[in-house]
Design an enzyme around this catalytic site. Structure first.
Site, PDB file in Angstrom:
ATOM      1  N   HIS A 105       0.830  -1.095   0.041  1.00 25.96           N
ATOM      2  CA  HIS A 105       0.091   0.002   0.004  1.00 25.96           C
ATOM      3  C   HIS A 105       0.826   1.225  -0.110  1.00 25.96           C
ATOM      4  O   HIS A 105       0.576   2.136  -0.704  1.00 25.96           O
ATOM      5  CB  HIS A 105      -1.006   0.014   1.275  1.00 25.96           C
ATOM      6  CG  HIS A 105      -1.780   1.130   1.455  1.00 25.96           C
ATOM      7  ND1 HIS A 105      -3.027   1.552   1.046  1.00 25.96           N
ATOM      8  CD2 HIS A 105      -1.208   2.389   1.955  1.00 25.96           C
ATOM      9  CE1 HIS A 105      -3.308   2.612   1.266  1.00 25.96           C
ATOM     10  NE2 HIS A 105      -2.448   3.186   2.068  1.00 25.96           N
ATOM     11  N   GLU A 106       1.917   1.464   1.010  1.00 24.18           N
ATOM     12  CA  GLU A 106       2.759   2.300   1.137  1.00 24.18           C
ATOM     13  C   GLU A 106       3.435   2.760  -0.316  1.00 24.18           C
ATOM     14  O   GLU A 106       3.737   3.654  -0.741  1.00 24.18           O
ATOM     15  CB  GLU A 106       3.644   2.118   2.170  1.00 24.18           C
ATOM     16  CG  GLU A 106       2.970   2.387   3.297  1.00 24.18           C
ATOM     17  CD  GLU A 106       2.053   3.340   3.909  1.00 24.18           C
ATOM     18  OE1 GLU A 106       2.179   4.385   2.971  1.00 24.18           O
ATOM     19  OE2 GLU A 106       1.128   3.074   4.556  1.00 24.18           O
ATOM     20  N   HIS A 131       1.662   4.259  -3.147  1.00 29.35           N
ATOM     21  CA  HIS A 131       1.522   5.548  -3.174  1.00 29.35           C
ATOM     22  C   HIS A 131       2.521   6.474  -3.722  1.00 29.35           C
ATOM     23  O   HIS A 131       2.468   7.533  -4.673  1.00 29.35           O
ATOM     24  CB  HIS A 131       1.581   6.299  -1.566  1.00 29.35           C
ATOM     25  CG  HIS A 131       0.217   6.269  -0.944  1.00 29.35           C
ATOM     26  ND1 HIS A 131      -0.870   6.748  -1.410  1.00 29.35           N
ATOM     27  CD2 HIS A 131       0.070   5.562   0.336  1.00 29.35           C
ATOM     28  CE1 HIS A 131      -1.867   6.536  -0.399  1.00 29.35           C
ATOM     29  NE2 HIS A 131      -1.178   5.601   0.481  1.00 29.35           N
ATOM     30  N   GLU A 168      -6.292   6.735  -1.015  1.00 27.14           N
ATOM     31  CA  GLU A 168      -6.194   5.769  -0.168  1.00 27.14           C
ATOM     32  C   GLU A 168      -6.780   4.302  -0.746  1.00 27.14           C
ATOM     33  O   GLU A 168      -6.082   3.137  -0.877  1.00 27.14           O
ATOM     34  CB  GLU A 168      -6.719   5.853   1.400  1.00 27.14           C
ATOM     35  CG  GLU A 168      -5.860   6.934   1.999  1.00 27.14           C
ATOM     36  CD  GLU A 168      -4.440   6.709   2.310  1.00 27.14           C
ATOM     37  OE1 GLU A 168      -4.097   5.442   2.285  1.00 27.14           O
ATOM     38  OE2 GLU A 168      -3.773   7.716   2.096  1.00 27.14           O
TER      39      GLU A 168
END
Length: 355
Positions: A208-209, A212, A261
């Site tokens: 997920h990070e 970004h 997100e």
């Protein structure tokens, strides 16, 4: 002098006629005075119909609107010519921040965070098991994230990144990334995920990070902040109405944050799958995070005031994205990795961190 005397004489004649007939006989080009008949039978004197300053104000207002229109048109052209396609999702967004500036900001921020944590004695050393674990998983996913084979969209910013990972001893259940591939994880999150499936669940978090960075969400936020300030200024110049920064955040920035997100969840599952981590672990992570949030009372915050989507919405999204991510997982040659994953979950390679 002669003109002034003539105007005086005509004015007297006009007053005499008005008293007798009740009508204005003086031509309009003799005086700029406005007259109005009232019930008492007398003329009432008002201000001039149009002042010279009023005309200039009107012209200035027209010029302002013209310049604002030109500026809006120029901004639209800039927006169209600077759009990029986000990998994996295909969404188009406008980026006005150069990659070098974006990465420089990320590097400076990461150095500052590490320096503050080190001075407080909370930065875990490189030989700590948590740090080794995060680096091993993170670098594996980052390598796959930088591979643009078979991926459409803008990927130039992923080339040559120096990925760095830091673990900070804190009860915060959180992790975040800054531009340029700098990831920070708090031990509070690691303790929450402690268990047999810890590695696959950490892969979901780190995916997920890293997503970004792939989607350039930080640069997009910086661009939108600049555009928002420009729009607020233009509206104030054009109509004189100030737009509060708080209103702009609630209407514009918070919805964008929630969308970013959700997008990072979707991309992160695919990145984890490419690195041979089961993408189904994402749902389990959000269930744990949701339970922790409920304990802290964060579940009471209304959805429209959140920077992140509601937990139940995130779980629904990852379940929706799971079939596509599973295809990537199966196509990535991960069959040989399954035995290792089972061993790491149940066998002698289980992760044990001594406190």
């Amino acid at each position: 002098m002669l003109r002034r005397q003539a105007a005086t004489v005509l004015s007297r004649i006009f007053n005499d006629q008005a008293g007798a007939t009740g009508r204005a006989a003086l031509p309009r080009n003799v005086t700029q005075t406005r007259w109005q008949w009232n019930k008492s039978g007398e003329y009432q004197h008002f201000q001039q119909r149009t002042s010279l300053s009023g005309r200039y104000e009107g012209l200035a207002s027209k010029r302002t609107l013209t310049w604002v229109s030109f500026a809006a048109g120029g901004c639209f052209v800039v927006w169209v010519t600077n759009r990029e396609e986000i990998p994996y999702t295909g969404r188009m967004h406008c980026i006005l921040v150069p990659t070098t500036v974006e990465q420089s900001i990320g590097q400076n921020t990461f150095v500052q965070i590490r320096s503050e944590a080190k001075s407080q004695g909370t930065l875990l050393p490189d030989h700590h098991p948590y740090v080794k674990l995060i680096k091993r998983i993170g670098l594996k996913i980052a390598q796959k994230a930088s591979d643009d084979s078979g991926v459409s969209g803008h990927m130039e910013h992923m080339k040559g990144l120096k990925w760095e990972f830091a673990v900070i001893d804190s009860d915060q259940v959180n992790a975040f990334v800054v531009p340029g591939g700098k990831v920070v994880v708090y031990t509070g999150l690691l303790k929450l995920l402690q268990g047999p499936a810890m590695e696959t669940q950490l892969a979901a978090v780190l995916g997920h990070e890293i997503a970004h960075v792939v989607a350039r969400h930080a640069a997009e936020r910086m661009t939108q902040s600049e555009v928002s300030d420009l729009i607020r200024t233009a509206v104030y110049i054009a109509v004189g109405i100030p737009i509060p920064a708080g209103a702009a955040a609630a209407v514009f920035f918070l919805p964008h944050s929630r969308r970013s997100e959700t997008e990072a969840d979707s991309i992160g599952m695919r990145l984890a799958a490419k690195a041979c981590y089961d993408p189904a672990a994402a749902a389990a992570v959000f269930q744990k995070l949701g339970a922790e949030e409920a304990k802290a009372g964060g579940a009471q915050i209304p959805g429209f005031l959140r920077t992140h989507p509601l937990t139940e919405n995130r779980i629904k999204n990852v379940q929706k994205q799971l079939p596509a991510a599973s295809v990537i997982y199966e196509a990535s040659g991960c069959e040989g990795n399954k035995r290792y994953m089972l061993d790491s979950m149940f066998g002698p390679h289980s992760i044990v961190v001594e406190e």
